[in-house]
Design an enzyme around this catalytic site. Structure first.
Site, PDB file in Angstrom:
ATOM      1  N   GLU A  93       0.911  -1.156  -0.222  1.00 42.89           N
ATOM      2  CA  GLU A  93      -0.185   0.152   0.010  1.00 42.89           C
ATOM      3  C   GLU A  93       0.922   1.339   0.149  1.00 42.89           C
ATOM      4  O   GLU A  93       0.918   2.485  -1.161  1.00 42.89           O
ATOM      5  CB  GLU A  93      -0.761  -0.410   1.586  1.00 42.89           C
ATOM      6  CG  GLU A  93      -1.882   0.945   1.177  1.00 42.89           C
ATOM      7  CD  GLU A  93      -2.951   1.470   2.359  1.00 42.89           C
ATOM      8  OE1 GLU A  93      -3.059   2.772   3.084  1.00 42.89           O
ATOM      9  OE2 GLU A  93      -2.912   0.102   2.873  1.00 42.89           O
ATOM     10  N   ALA A 131       8.245  -4.758  10.007  1.00 41.47           N
ATOM     11  CA  ALA A 131       8.352  -3.428  11.241  1.00 41.47           C
ATOM     12  C   ALA A 131       7.811  -2.400  10.949  1.00 41.47           C
ATOM     13  O   ALA A 131       8.126  -1.115  11.540  1.00 41.47           O
ATOM     14  CB  ALA A 131      10.178  -3.778  11.399  1.00 41.47           C
TER      15      ALA A 131
END
Length: 293
Positions: A93, A131
């Site tokens: 995204e 992360a």
């Protein structure tokens, strides 16, 4: 049986769906792009509404957009088909957002056929492994998988390559009041600071003190213990400051078990208290003790 098989497939599915993308380094020129299935107009792609990642740093997006203008998108986004000429993002995204900022009309994409459940699982696990989530988004992602798909803390630990205690400690953050969770999501407060405040009478007030004074995690733990020790009647239970070694041991055991540990040490002995919030956690404690007689 089908549930277990699905969870095992998820671990392999990540490699199959996004593993090839990892071979391309961000610094590589556009001519070394991973081969995409096709290029898709950006307006034909939509985000996964259940992606746990909600926060995207504007400065980071601008930096990535500048790189995209110069080199193009090196790593294709991964999408699934959700209708005629409509696609939903499984992974990537941030690249899709940066492409729009850079003024690109199309993005390279890998198209994969997965169902709603698998798309959600991959969106959560892929972000955690890279992360990309703040501590609160990570905790919400774990809770969503456990609540809707029956994952245990052990299942999640195995799939994302982290310890069960890491998962448990992440979930503990959801017990914090909304104000503290907001500070955590904004990066004002670290996960270590936040965990120290969970069992205190007024976590929000202490969190504000921690931020205003710029306290370290160890200092936050001492402040939290003072608040806990002073929570009862001063006549019957005077406040008592624990030494740094005891606090460090409490933190170490809490991180290992994923549960709140309290050590009450005196000159002639003491006691260790393990706080649990469900029968599953109690069962887990019992199993651990039985394995280590």
């Amino acid at each position: 049986m089908s549930e277990d098989n699905s969870k095992r497939r998820l671990g392999r599915g990540l490699a199959a769906l996004i593993g090839d993308i990892e071979k391309a380094e961000p610094s590589e020129p556009a001519t070394v792009q991973v081969t995409a299935d096709r290029r898709i107009p950006v307006e034909f792609i939509s985000r996964n509404p259940r992606n746990p990642r909600r926060h995207f740093e504007e400065e980071d997006l601008r930096d990535l957009a500048a790189s995209v203008r110069q080199h193009g998108i090196v790593q294709p986004v991964v999408v699934r088909t959700i209708g005629e000429q409509r696609f939903e993002i499984i992974a990537g995204e941030r690249r899709w957002r940066a492409a729009q900022l850079a003024g690109l009309s199309e993005v390279p994409a890998l198209i994969r056929d997965v169902d709603d459940r698998t798309a959600l699982e991959i969106a959560i696990v892929e972000n955690v492994q890279r992360a990309d989530l703040n501590p609160l988004e990570e905790a919400n992602g774990y809770e969503l998988l456990m609540a809707e798909h029956g994952y245990t803390q052990n299942d999640l630990g195995e799939i994302i390559g982290k310890s069960r205690s890491h998962v448990a400690n992440s979930l503990r953050l959801l017990k914090l009041p909304e104000g503290v969770r907001g500070m955590l999501a904004d990066g004002i407060l670290s996960a270590g600071h936040a965990r120290a405040l969970i069992s205190t009478p007024d976590p929000l007030a202490l969190a504000q003190t921690v931020v205003q004074k710029g306290l370290s995690v160890r200092e936050a733990e001492k402040l939290a213990q003072k608040a806990i020790d002073g929570g009862g009647s001063r006549a019957s239970r005077p406040a008592r400051q624990k030494d740094a070694d005891t606090l460090a041991l409490e933190r170490s055991l809490s991180d290992r078990l994923g549960l709140a540990i309290t050590i009450d040490h005196k000159s002639d002995g003491g006691q260790i208290k393990i706080a649990y919030s469900s029968l599953d956690q109690l069962d887990d404690i019992c199993r651990r003790l039985e394995r280590n007689p």
